[in-house]
Design an enzyme around this catalytic site. Structure first.
Site, mmCIF file in Angstrom:
data_model
loop_
_atom_site.group_PDB
_atom_site.id
_atom_site.type_symbol
_atom_site.label_atom_id
_atom_site.label_comp_id
_atom_site.label_asym_id
_atom_site.label_seq_id
_atom_site.Cartn_x
_atom_site.Cartn_y
_atom_site.Cartn_z
ATOM 1 N N HIS A 174 0.642 -1.231 -0.014
ATOM 2 C CA HIS A 174 -0.084 -0.146 -0.097
ATOM 3 C C HIS A 174 0.870 1.189 -0.029
ATOM 4 O O HIS A 174 0.897 2.173 0.762
ATOM 5 C CB HIS A 174 -1.025 0.061 1.226
ATOM 6 C CG HIS A 174 -2.203 0.657 1.057
ATOM 7 N ND1 HIS A 174 -2.289 2.059 0.924
ATOM 8 C CD2 HIS A 174 -3.601 0.241 0.894
ATOM 9 C CE1 HIS A 174 -3.760 2.275 0.649
ATOM 10 N NE2 HIS A 174 -4.444 1.134 0.573
ATOM 11 N N GLU A 300 -2.149 -0.998 -6.210
ATOM 12 C CA GLU A 300 -1.929 -2.240 -5.156
ATOM 13 C C GLU A 300 -2.288 -3.631 -5.987
ATOM 14 O O GLU A 300 -3.598 -3.733 -6.161
ATOM 15 C CB GLU A 300 -3.037 -2.081 -3.964
ATOM 16 C CG GLU A 300 -3.020 -0.707 -3.481
ATOM 17 C CD GLU A 300 -4.216 -0.422 -2.578
ATOM 18 O OE1 GLU A 300 -4.869 -1.114 -2.078
ATOM 19 O OE2 GLU A 300 -4.703 0.768 -2.783
#
Length: 333
Positions: A174, A300
């Site tokens: 992330h 992501e």
């Protein structure tokens, strides 16, 4: 290639946190914390002979321990959102919830809030974690590893796990990218291309419906290069990548008008969450951070959100006879 180790501080419970600094002959440098397997800094050479830190982060450990939107974190056991009840190997499992009636990014204390063990193996940094049976509701004792290695202008990361019971595993990173030289710039002027012809549709609670919707003719179409801010409605969407195998393949590319640095994201996973971070508010950050809208963007790599509820989605169930093994590469130019 050099790897150095320093103390970053102590958690509120007294655990010592270390920072490992990896640097190679090209000037690429990544600084990784044992708290949350966090990438705190990522320096990339620019055309002026200097380097630019291209990720958001914090200067101190208390800032990382405080609530924040997963800045630079490793996400597990499951990336994105899951319904609070899932079926694993025919058994209904109740998970912890931390967003309405759903579990987000592994629950109340996901892997982003854990202290990882560290070892230097040859020219790589290996972080490992042990997640006990019942952790955030997930069955099975899970052994997790993530490896960081610098090759030329690439940061190569391996994500792996084994279990002793059927369980859910869907890791991601992330990291928030901003390719401009300076922390006061927004990413709305960044250009993005995502190699995906469809996305996973969401309901009103941000949970996947099971439908795969073509991006053509929608605001979500980044099959051609587009400026993020031209249609920034606050993107937070999983794209179905144009890949037919689990081999490493180009997923997305990013450019910035005020930077000669480019980013290509390669991955083995079938999906890619694009989060434009329009909604995040950071009270602090590195290097005298001042808040701007959309200060960074996330790309992501992951399996599809809430996969256990949709049998036609690629499975996120890991069996004791299997090894979870995925790869993510940040390639800078």
């Amino acid at each position: 290639m050099t790897i150095t180790k320093t103390t970053f501080g102590f958690t509120s419970s007294g655990e010592e946190i270390f920072k490992f600094i990896l640097k190679n002959h090209r000037g690429l440098q990544v600084e990784v914390l044992t708290y949350g397997a966090t990438i705190q800094k990522l320096y990339v050479p620019n055309g002026d002979g200097g380097v630019v830190d291209v990720v958001l982060g914090f200067d101190t450990l208390p800032e990382y321990e405080a609530a924040h939107p997963y800045i630079g974190s490793f996400i597990g056991r499951n990336a994105n959102r899951l319904k609070k009840e899932v079926v694993i190997a025919g058994e209904k499992i109740a998970l912890t919830v931390n967003e309405g009636e759903s579990q987000l990014h592994g629950g109340i204390k996901g892997f982003d809030k854990r202290v990882w063990d560290a070892a230097i193996v040859d020219d790589s940094l290996v972080l490992s974690l042990y997640s006990k049976d019942g952790d955030e509701g997930f069955p099975g004792n899970l052994k997790v590893q993530t490896t960081f290695k610098l090759v030329d202008l690439r940061l190569e990361m391996q994500l792996s796990a084994t279990t002793d019971q059927p369980t859910i595993v869907n890791f991601t990173r992330h990291d928030y990218f901003n390719l401009c030289s300076g922390v006061k710039n927004s990413v709305v002027s960044h250009k993005l291309q995502v190699h995906a012809g469809s996305y996973t549709e969401l309901d009103g609670n941000m949970i996947t419906t099971g439908r795969l919707v073509p991006v053509a003719g929608t605001l979500y179409d980044f099959t051609e290069v587009r400026v993020v801010g031209d249609a920034d409605e606050g993107f937070d969407l999983n794209y179905v990548l144009d890949k037919t195998s689990n081999k490493l393949k180009l997923a997305a590319q990013v450019w910035a008008p005020d930077s000669d640095i480019t980013l290509k994201v390669y991955c083995t996973q079938p999906g890619l969450q694009f989060f434009s971070a329009k909604s995040i508010l950071l009270a602090s950050g590195k290097e005298d951070y001042e808040h701007v809208g959309s200060p960074g963007l996330c790309l992501e790599p992951q399996y599809f959100p809430n996969s256990p509820s949709h049998s036609h989605f690629p499975s996120t169930i890991l069996l004791p006879s299997e090894v979870y093994e995925e790869q993510v590469v940040y390639d800078f130019g």
